[in-house]
Design a protein around this motif. Structure first.
Motif, short mmCIF file in Angstrom:
data_model
loop_
_atom_site.label_atom_id
_atom_site.label_comp_id
_atom_site.label_asym_id
_atom_site.label_seq_id
_atom_site.Cartn_x
_atom_site.Cartn_y
_atom_site.Cartn_z
N LEU A 10 33.85 19.93 22.23
CA LEU A 10 34.46 19.31 23.43
C LEU A 10 34.26 19.86 24.72
N PRO A 11 34.08 19.46 25.79
CA PRO A 11 34.28 20.25 26.98
C PRO A 11 35.43 20.81 27.53
N ALA A 12 35.48 22.16 27.77
CA ALA A 12 36.76 22.76 28.13
C ALA A 12 37.10 22.43 29.71
N LYS A 13 38.39 21.85 29.75
CA LYS A 13 39.01 21.71 31.20
C LYS A 13 40.20 22.45 31.41
N LEU A 14 40.32 22.79 32.88
CA LEU A 14 41.77 23.49 32.86
C LEU A 14 42.67 22.63 32.98
N THR A 15 43.73 22.81 32.23
CA THR A 15 45.10 22.21 32.48
C THR A 15 46.10 23.11 32.58
N GLY A 16 47.34 22.39 33.00
CA GLY A 16 48.33 23.17 32.66
C GLY A 16 48.95 24.03 34.38
N PRO A 17 49.46 25.25 34.34
CA PRO A 17 49.81 25.67 35.77
C PRO A 17 48.68 25.89 36.63
N ILE A 18 48.73 25.50 37.75
CA ILE A 18 47.70 25.60 38.86
C ILE A 18 47.62 27.05 38.84
N VAL A 19 46.12 27.37 39.22
CA VAL A 19 45.52 28.66 39.43
C VAL A 19 45.72 29.12 40.78
N ASP A 20 46.42 30.21 40.95
CA ASP A 20 46.93 30.97 42.06
C ASP A 20 45.65 31.81 42.82
N LYS A 21 45.14 30.95 43.95
CA LYS A 21 43.90 31.71 44.40
C LYS A 21 43.82 33.10 44.80
N ASP A 22 45.29 33.59 45.31
CA ASP A 22 45.45 34.80 45.60
C ASP A 22 45.38 35.91 44.69
N LEU A 23 45.73 35.33 43.47
CA LEU A 23 45.62 36.26 42.07
C LEU A 23 44.23 36.24 41.58
N ILE A 24 43.50 35.43 41.74
CA ILE A 24 42.00 35.32 41.36
C ILE A 24 41.37 36.33 41.90
N ALA A 25 41.27 36.87 43.06
CA ALA A 25 40.40 37.78 43.53
C ALA A 25 40.96 39.29 42.80
N LYS A 26 42.32 39.38 43.07
CA LYS A 26 42.89 40.50 42.08
C LYS A 26 42.46 40.66 40.73
N GLY A 27 42.37 39.64 39.92
CA GLY A 27 42.15 39.34 38.68
C GLY A 27 40.54 39.77 38.51
N LYS A 28 39.76 39.16 39.19
CA LYS A 28 38.28 39.64 39.31
C LYS A 28 38.06 41.14 39.20
N LEU A 29 38.72 41.64 40.13
CA LEU A 29 38.55 43.18 40.22
C LEU A 29 39.09 43.87 38.91
N LEU A 30 40.16 43.38 38.56
CA LEU A 30 40.66 44.17 37.19
C LEU A 30 39.95 43.59 35.97
N ALA A 31 39.43 42.52 35.97
CA ALA A 31 38.59 41.98 34.99
C ALA A 31 36.92 42.95 34.72
N GLU A 32 36.60 43.36 36.21
CA GLU A 32 35.40 44.11 36.36
C GLU A 32 35.87 45.59 35.92
N LYS A 33 36.82 46.07 36.00
CA LYS A 33 37.39 47.29 35.64
C LYS A 33 37.33 47.39 34.43
N LEU A 34 38.04 46.46 33.67
CA LEU A 34 38.31 46.37 32.37
C LEU A 34 37.14 46.11 31.45
N VAL A 35 36.04 45.81 31.94
CA VAL A 35 34.87 45.21 31.49
C VAL A 35 35.24 44.16 30.40
N CYS A 36 35.68 42.95 30.89
CA CYS A 36 36.09 41.87 30.04
C CYS A 36 34.63 41.28 29.77
N ILE A 37 33.71 41.36 30.60
CA ILE A 37 32.37 40.45 30.24
C ILE A 37 31.84 41.17 29.07
N SER A 38 32.16 42.53 28.71
CA SER A 38 31.25 42.98 27.59
C SER A 38 31.51 42.38 26.26
#
Length: 185
Positions: free
Chosen positions: A93-121
């Protein structure tokens, strides 16, 4: 209709099994969403999760290794034959975002943290998961935050200890930013 779809997707499943599994899937949908995308607070979406991840989680829950009170009654009677069929259904089944609205201001901060924590590994470039690693992309923000806190605080029995080791001293604010970033992917 759902039983026919299950039967068609899995030729080694008998029609009686397909009917039983279709009934189980309807129960799943009551919390995890009619299309596998949850609309319930703190309840994960299963749509688009890797099949192996769903299989592992259902087995761990059924065996009591990963106790989840709301799932106990559902998983206790799942057979080894039922689990892969349920997992295959939701994974397609295709995933779709539901629930609370994503906060655009937090996305940039989260991206930097995800890179630092190497989530993509582990979770992959798109955070779409892989094999036994879950999809984070388009997951509910509230569920991601709930799960991240449980990992950080070592309160997720039966979970992979890699996650607990990956975020041990991460603040709630940083976890919130990570959740918003992952959900936005």
């Amino acid at each position: 209709m759902l039983a026919a779809m299950v039967f068609a997707m899995h030729p080694c499943v008998t029609l009686a099994q397909a009917v039983k599994i279709a009934e189980r899937l309807e129960t799943c949908k009551s919390c995890h969403g009619a299309d596998g995308n949850s609309v319930m607070e703190n309840t994960p979406s299963l749509a688009g999760q890797p099949e192996d991840f769903i299989i592992n989680q259902l087995v761990l829950m059924r065996e009591g290794v990963r106790p989840v009170a709301s799932m106990t009654e559902f998983v206790k009677d799942l057979t080894d034959a039922d689990i892969p069929v349920i997992a295959a259904y939701f994974s397609k089944l295709p995933a779709k975002l539901t629930g609370p609205i994503v906060d655009k201001d937090l996305i940039a901060k989260g991206k930097l943290l995800a890179e630092k924590l190497v989530c993509i590994s582990c979770h992959g470039k798109t955070l779409g998961g892989n094999e036994q690693i879950p999809r984070l992309a388009k997951q509910r923000v509230d569920y991601l935050l709930y799960a991240l806190r449980a990992f950080r605080d070592d309160k997720r029995p039966g979970a992979d200890t890699v996650m607990t080791a990956a975020i041990p001293n991460t603040s709630d604010a940083d976890l919130q930013a990570l959740a918003h970033y992952a959900a936005s992917r």
